[in-house]
Design an enzyme around this catalytic site. Structure first.
Site, PDB file in Angstrom:
ATOM      1  N   GLY A   7       0.806  -1.349  -0.035  1.00  0.00           N
ATOM      2  CA  GLY A   7      -0.058   0.132   0.147  1.00  0.00           C
ATOM      3  C   GLY A   7       0.810   1.279  -0.092  1.00  0.00           C
ATOM      4  O   GLY A   7       1.894   1.220  -0.419  1.00  0.00           O
ATOM      5  N   CYS A   8       0.294   2.231   0.705  1.00  0.00           N
ATOM      6  CA  CYS A   8       0.942   3.566   0.541  1.00  0.00           C
ATOM      7  C   CYS A   8       2.435   3.274   1.276  1.00  0.00           C
ATOM      8  O   CYS A   8       2.609   2.718   2.286  1.00  0.00           O
ATOM      9  CB  CYS A   8       0.141   4.623   1.536  1.00  0.00           C
ATOM     10  SG  CYS A   8       1.286   6.134   1.655  1.00  0.00           S
ATOM     11  N   PHE A   9       3.592   3.792   0.674  1.00  0.00           N
ATOM     12  CA  PHE A   9       4.796   3.408   0.922  1.00  0.00           C
ATOM     13  C   PHE A   9       5.488   4.136   2.134  1.00  0.00           C
ATOM     14  O   PHE A   9       6.416   3.854   2.833  1.00  0.00           O
ATOM     15  CB  PHE A   9       5.898   3.258  -0.155  1.00  0.00           C
ATOM     16  CG  PHE A   9       5.956   4.494  -0.950  1.00  0.00           C
ATOM     17  CD1 PHE A   9       5.603   5.797  -0.764  1.00  0.00           C
ATOM     18  CD2 PHE A   9       6.378   4.597  -2.172  1.00  0.00           C
ATOM     19  CE1 PHE A   9       5.641   7.051  -1.399  1.00  0.00           C
ATOM     20  CE2 PHE A   9       6.556   5.504  -3.194  1.00  0.00           C
ATOM     21  CZ  PHE A   9       6.004   6.959  -2.707  1.00  0.00           C
ATOM     22  N   TRP A  10       4.742   5.216   2.694  1.00  0.00           N
ATOM     23  CA  TRP A  10       5.382   5.948   3.698  1.00  0.00           C
ATOM     24  C   TRP A  10       5.152   5.049   4.980  1.00  0.00           C
ATOM     25  O   TRP A  10       6.065   4.887   5.684  1.00  0.00           O
ATOM     26  CB  TRP A  10       4.456   7.380   3.860  1.00  0.00           C
ATOM     27  CG  TRP A  10       4.195   8.286   2.876  1.00  0.00           C
ATOM     28  CD1 TRP A  10       5.234   8.324   1.960  1.00  0.00           C
ATOM     29  CD2 TRP A  10       3.251   9.180   2.522  1.00  0.00           C
ATOM     30  NE1 TRP A  10       5.019   9.506   1.132  1.00  0.00           N
ATOM     31  CE2 TRP A  10       3.683  10.107   1.729  1.00  0.00           C
ATOM     32  CE3 TRP A  10       2.241   9.647   3.358  1.00  0.00           C
ATOM     33  CZ2 TRP A  10       3.208  10.910   0.977  1.00  0.00           C
ATOM     34  CZ3 TRP A  10       1.464  10.481   2.740  1.00  0.00           C
ATOM     35  CH2 TRP A  10       2.039  11.123   1.654  1.00  0.00           C
TER      36      TRP A  10
END
EC number: 1.8.4.11
Length: 157
Positions: A9-12
């Site tokens: 998902g969102c890499f952050w």
């Protein structure tokens, strides 16, 4: 030093979670296994580039094995959700494990097969060799360290 590329998902949040694991030496976020060269964040969000947001992980296998690292990774994703994690929807948010060392494939597949036993739905996390990788823009690197109140679909604490 070993390397594995993980999409969740969102890499952050994926990067922040993985960077906290003992044995992980370094992390970097980027775009993997897409269809174009040198994509930008805007490209992967608005064009049909099919890149996944990923975290490149360098780890010390004397401290943590790939099997142990994957066991932790599985806890932060929904491996049965296709192209969606949390509120993020799109092929860039698919889950995946991309390897650079073919000797890792057996451990990856065994980990996935073992996990499947605890799910009634099919696990859709893709397992593929790394075809291409591009480092994401600097403002994405260590994003949640720089922006502690930034968006994250993963429960970090």
């Amino acid at each position: 030093m070993k390397k594995i590329i993980l999409a969740g998902g969102c890499f952050w949040g994926v990067e922040e979670f993985l960077s906290r694991i003992n044995g992980v030496v370094s992390t970097e976020v980027g775009y993997a296994n897409g269809r174009t060269e040198n994509p930008t964040y805007e490209d992967i969000c608005t064009k049909n580039t099919y890149f996944a947001e990923v975290c490149l992980v360098n780890y010390d296998e004397n401290i943590i094995s790939l099997k142990e690292l994957l066991a932790k990774f599985w806890t932060i994703i929904d491996p049965t959700s296709l192209n969606k994690q949390g509120n993020d929807v799109g092929s860039q948010y698919r889950t995946g494990i991309y390897y650079v060392d073919s000797s890792d494939l057996e451990d990856i597949l065994n980990s996935k097969e073992e996990l499947q036993k605890s799910y009634s739905k099919k696990i859709v996390t893709e397992v593929k060799p790394l075809e291409n990788y591009y480092k994401a823009e600097e403002y994405h690197q260590k994003y949640l360290k720089k922006n502690p109140n930034g968006y994250c679909h993963i429960k970090l604490d």
